[in-house]
Design an enzyme around this catalytic site. Sequence first.
Site, short mmCIF file in Angstrom:
data_model
loop_
_atom_site.label_atom_id
_atom_site.label_comp_id
_atom_site.label_asym_id
_atom_site.label_seq_id
_atom_site.Cartn_x
_atom_site.Cartn_y
_atom_site.Cartn_z
N ASP A 49 0.83 -1.21 0.00
CA ASP A 49 0.00 0.00 0.00
C ASP A 49 0.87 1.26 0.00
OD1 ASP A 49 -1.29 -2.28 1.08
OD2 ASP A 49 -2.81 -1.05 2.05
N HIS A 51 -1.06 4.44 -0.48
CA HIS A 51 -2.09 5.29 0.15
C HIS A 51 -1.83 6.79 0.03
CE1 HIS A 51 -5.15 2.74 1.78
NE2 HIS A 51 -4.29 1.95 2.41
N ASP A 78 -4.19 -0.41 -3.16
CA ASP A 78 -4.31 0.73 -2.24
C ASP A 78 -3.31 1.83 -2.58
OD1 ASP A 78 -6.32 -0.75 -1.12
OD2 ASP A 78 -5.60 -0.59 0.94
N ASP A 81 -6.41 7.12 -1.37
CA ASP A 81 -7.09 7.29 -0.07
C ASP A 81 -6.06 7.48 1.05
OD1 ASP A 81 -9.74 7.25 -0.92
OD2 ASP A 81 -9.99 5.10 -0.60
N ARG A 82 -6.56 8.04 2.17
CA ARG A 82 -5.74 8.32 3.36
C ARG A 82 -4.81 9.51 3.11
NH1 ARG A 82 -8.26 5.49 7.31
NH2 ARG A 82 -8.13 3.26 7.03
N ASN A 110 -8.57 -2.96 -1.93
CA ASN A 110 -9.92 -2.64 -1.46
C ASN A 110 -10.21 -1.14 -1.52
OD1 ASN A 110 -8.02 -2.57 0.85
ND2 ASN A 110 -9.82 -1.93 2.01
N HIS A 111 -9.15 -0.30 -1.65
CA HIS A 111 -9.38 1.15 -1.77
C HIS A 111 -9.51 1.61 -3.21
CE1 HIS A 111 -9.33 2.88 2.32
NE2 HIS A 111 -8.78 1.71 2.60
N HIS A 159 -3.74 -8.38 -3.13
CA HIS A 159 -3.78 -7.30 -2.14
C HIS A 159 -4.14 -7.78 -0.74
CE1 HIS A 159 -4.15 -3.41 -0.30
NE2 HIS A 159 -5.36 -3.74 0.12
N ARG A 207 -12.44 -6.69 10.03
CA ARG A 207 -12.88 -5.56 9.19
C ARG A 207 -14.37 -5.62 8.87
NH1 ARG A 207 -8.05 -3.69 6.57
NH2 ARG A 207 -6.32 -5.14 6.79
N HIS A 234 -2.13 -4.71 2.47
CA HIS A 234 -3.43 -4.52 3.14
C HIS A 234 -3.35 -4.22 4.64
CE1 HIS A 234 -7.78 -4.82 3.26
NE2 HIS A 234 -7.85 -6.03 3.77
#
Length: 304
Positions: A49, A51, A78, A81-82, A110-111, A159, A207, A234
């Site tokens: 990730d 991010h 990923d 995001d973030r 997943n993002h 991922h 999650r 992840h």
Amino acid sequence: MIERFRNQKKIHKKYSYQILLAAKKIFKEMPSLVDVSIPEDATLTVCGDVHGQFYDLLNIFELNGKPSPTNIYLFNGDFVDRGSFSLEVIFTLLAYRWLYPGALFMTRGNHETIDMNKVYGFEGEVKSKFSETMFKLFTETFNVLPLAHVVQNKIFVVHGGLFSRDNVTLDEIRKIDRFSQPGHEGLMCEMLWSDPQPQMGRGPSKRGVGLQFGPDVTENFLKTNDLDLVIRSHEVKDNGYVIEHNGKCVTVFSAPNYCDSVGNKGAYINVTPDLKLTYKTFEAVPHPNVRPMQYASNFSGFGI
């Protein structure tokens, strides 16, 4: 382009759309499971990730070299995001993908989904820097990203993780109709969301989506498909990576000091053609004074 991004400048929307449309076409023609071979004179680097931490991405390229036909990268989901430089990250990766199609690979995380992007900042960032139309095109592009890679016929890179049943084959994964949002169950969802656990068997995910899978699940999957190793991402790890499941499941995470607050190192993995793995860790570098989640919705948390 990268220099403009480094200086917090945008590129013209014409070029942005060109990059997106070119990348979308490339990914759409690829299978859901991509076979990656490492040429004799090359190295493959697997990153986890990122991010939206653009300045840390540039640092990876400083430390490990820029993508090229002999310096191949696989970014394992990923990308956005973030962090509040997600557009800069994703355009850089997609542009390299377009420039060197055989030298940069990208797995869906997943993002790379609408639900996450609406909450964790990417939608807000795209609308702030460009437009809603561009966000829709990003969604279409994320919908065609491959779900996993197999390196040298021996390393499965995904991922999230593995599955709610045994004996899933690579052929099954190749046949997944991925051109959509992932949903809350099924193979595609599990690949984006699952996590390893130390106990045998399977357990509910912390999650709320996907599942937790034990060393026996990893062993079964590898044996079924004549593979040696699972590499996944992840999850943030203090040292940037962790090796579990009797050495058969590796987590790699490439966003150091995640969200400017966790204090973790980032890591990446160099893989040679004869499948020797070298783990490299690195610290966060400074970035402009834009806080993480700058563009996130008011409902956001740090839970996923």
